[in-house]
Enzyme design. Structure first.
Site, short mmCIF file in Angstrom:
data_model
loop_
_atom_site.label_atom_id
_atom_site.label_comp_id
_atom_site.label_asym_id
_atom_site.label_seq_id
_atom_site.Cartn_x
_atom_site.Cartn_y
_atom_site.Cartn_z
N TYR A 169 -8.41 22.07 22.23
CA TYR A 169 -9.52 20.70 22.16
C TYR A 169 -10.69 21.15 22.74
O TYR A 169 -11.06 21.98 24.00
CB TYR A 169 -8.77 19.48 23.73
CG TYR A 169 -9.26 18.50 23.24
CD1 TYR A 169 -9.30 17.66 22.51
CD2 TYR A 169 -9.29 17.84 24.12
CE1 TYR A 169 -10.37 16.35 22.49
CE2 TYR A 169 -9.94 16.64 24.54
CZ TYR A 169 -10.94 16.26 23.28
OH TYR A 169 -11.26 14.47 23.31
N ASP A 254 -1.12 19.90 30.45
CA ASP A 254 -1.53 19.13 29.82
C ASP A 254 -0.49 18.41 28.74
O ASP A 254 -0.19 19.08 27.61
CB ASP A 254 -2.77 18.98 28.84
CG ASP A 254 -3.74 17.69 28.19
OD1 ASP A 254 -3.06 16.97 27.85
OD2 ASP A 254 -3.77 17.98 27.50
N ILE A 256 0.08 15.63 27.18
CA ILE A 256 -0.39 14.25 26.83
C ILE A 256 0.12 13.54 25.54
O ILE A 256 0.23 12.49 25.03
CB ILE A 256 -1.50 13.59 27.03
CG1 ILE A 256 -2.36 15.03 25.98
CG2 ILE A 256 -2.54 13.99 27.87
CD1 ILE A 256 -4.32 14.34 25.17
N LYS A 292 -1.78 8.77 23.27
CA LYS A 292 -0.81 9.35 22.02
C LYS A 292 0.04 8.79 22.13
O LYS A 292 0.06 8.66 21.09
CB LYS A 292 -1.33 11.24 22.45
CG LYS A 292 -2.80 11.08 22.67
CD LYS A 292 -3.73 11.25 21.93
CE LYS A 292 -5.31 11.40 21.96
NZ LYS A 292 -6.27 11.28 21.03
#
Length: 507
Positions: A169, A254, A256, A292
């Protein structure tokens, strides 16, 4: 405010003599005057192109379509229906106003107990009930961005480093590095094995850091992956846990996108892995949010879940700099505590994501464009390597500019994700309605059909296309493009404009 300052500094650098810049830098902090925010990345420049010329079916049908923002808008109708049926969940309604005074007053940094309890249960549901979460270990922050920075401040000092598998990302460079002063060291992953993380790549990155006298404090991964749209396999996660346990460094996961799974294999959380593998749990940390999975990025709900008591305690002190509003917590606590709604939402959202993914990828396949096989996320990792004039990142940027300014689609180039192979692009598919998606696919079809596959130059209007394709980093034709990026406006992600918003901007 800090982002605004960085933007203004960048613009001033172009106009102020060197001596004036030195004086200006002496007046402000290093954070305010450096350019480590990442705003000049091509990832953010695509948003700028959209901001300057947003698509609208009636007001601006030839505008740029936003395919660069990973947002989940496919199940908003379910949320709207729930809100209509539960007006007491909000203190801004006659049914809920009796809670106004309790919610409006100062709240503990730990967050509302009912909210932390609801989030813990929701995280367990998302993971199929195979693992449970302790509300006492939940630390709240201002979105996943705030959570990412918070955990970095807790674990590392300026100059320390984290290993990050590529591609990753782009905003990790902002979220993890900009204000903390840490470094990110890429763990090289390649398309030959579908960009899987290997023990060899981890060891190589770690050894290279040691040779450079860089202290590695941990590994950061995104599972599911952004931008790949794939879940990290059980075996790979076990390898990661064994690796960090051996090195005695941290593992930050992460997660998410954990409820955006739309096909097999199922998502496996690191919380499940550490139930199976003997390891030092003080080294394991999870980043989560509702941006998300629920489609609520505007609510700025970020979560750090750590198995380390010291991190939880320190994180709560730091969370005072980026709290989630009590009104938001109160509202979401009610929604996430409704088991019937949550179960239906998760099931329906998954089905709709699967349908949208199928529609988009099959549309691309019709014109010969392939994507990495994926099972999660709000995007595809699109392979446009056959369209490159040559296998270089310069050629990738040429193609990207062409797609942005001529095809009028904001897609994100692999270079901005630190991908080591040119020609990959992330394209988002869940932030628009069906009609807009079909128009985006139609534009892609027209572009590909107008391209001579042998020369990679469109057959029609070849002179104009060739002129565009000759854009390069060193050529003078870059000036006009860069001039458009000098606007002092701050780059920020936002959803495709609604009809009402677009009318307002044009009146």
């Amino acid at each position: 405010m800090a982002i605004t300052i960085v933007t203004e500094i960048t613009n001033l650098r172009r106009r102020i003599p060197p001596r004036g810049i030195e004086q200006m830098e002496q007046l402000l902090s290093k954070i305010a005057t450096n350019e480590q925010h990442g705003e000049n990345s091509s990832y953010f420049h695509g948003w700028k192109a959209y901001d300057n010329d947003p698509y609208h079916p009636n007001q601006n049908p030839n505008g740029v379509i936003q395919l660069g923002l990973a947002e989940n808008q496919l199940s908003f109708d379910l949320v709207e229906e729930w809100i209509t049926k539960h007006p007491s969940a909000s203190i801004c309604t006659s049914e809920g106003v009796q809670m106004f005074r309790d919610i409006a007053i100062f709240q503990d940094y730990h967050g509302l107990p009912q909210f932390r309890n609801a989030v813990a249960r929701f995280m367990g549901k998302v993971r199929g009930g195979r693992v449970s979460f302790d509300p006492a270990r939940i630390v709240l922050a201002g979105g996943a961005t705030g959570a990412s920075e918070l955990i970095t401040f807790c674990l590392a000092d300026p100059g320390d480093a984290f290993l990050v598998p590529t591609p990753y990302y782009p905003a990790f460079d902002r979220d993890l590095k900009w204000r903390t002063g840490i470094q990110l060291i890429p763990v090289i992953c390649e398309s030959s094995n579908n960009f899987k993380i290997t023990k060899e790549a981890l060891e190589e990155a770690f050894e290279n850091a040691q040779k450079s006298s860089i202290k590695v404090k941990g590994v950061i991964i995104a599972n599911p992956s952004n931008p790949l749209g794939t879940t990290v396999e059980r075996e790979t996660q076990i390898t990661l846990v064994n690796f960090i346990n051996e090195k005695q460094i941290h593992l930050v996961c992460d997660e998410i996108y954990s409820a955006t799974i739309f096909s097999r294999p199922n998502f496996i959380s690191i919380a499940e892995i550490i139930e199976e593998v003997d390891c030092n749990r003080d080294l394991i940390h999870i980043i989560y949010s509702l941006s998300k999975d629920m489609g609520f990025p505007g609510f700025r709900v970020g979560i750090v879940y750590s198995y380390n008591d010291a991190v939880v305690n320190c994180g709560r002190k730091m969370s005072s700099f980026g709290l989630v509003s009590s009104q938001t917590q109160h509202f979401l606590a009610s929604m996430l505590s409704d088991d019937e709604f949550v179960d239906d939402f998760l099931k329906t959202s998954s089905m709709r994501l699967a349908k949208r993914h199928q529609t988009f990828t099959s549309g691309l396949e019709e014109v010969g464009i392939k994507c990495l096989n994926s099972n999660a996320g709000l995007f595809c990792w699109m392979d446009l390597r056959p369209l490159l004039k040559e296998p270089t990142f310069e050629a990738e940027m040429v193609l990207w500019r062409l797609i942005i300014h001529k095809v009028k689609l904001n897609v994100s180039p692999g270079f901005s994700f630190h991908c080591v192979e040119p020609g990959w692009f992330r394209v988002c598919f869940a932030n628009m309605d069906d009609e807009t998606l079909e128009i985006a696919l139609k534009r892609i079809r027209i572009f590909i059909q107008a391209t001579d596959k042998k020369s990679d130059v469109p057959a029609k209007k070849s002179k104009q296309w060739q002129k565009n394709l000759r854009l390069s980093f060193s050529g003078g034709s870059r000036c006009e493009y860069e001039e458009s990026l000098k606007s002092p406006s701050v780059m920020s992600p936002h959803s495709p404009m609604s009809p009402a918003q677009l009318v307002q901007t044009r009146t």
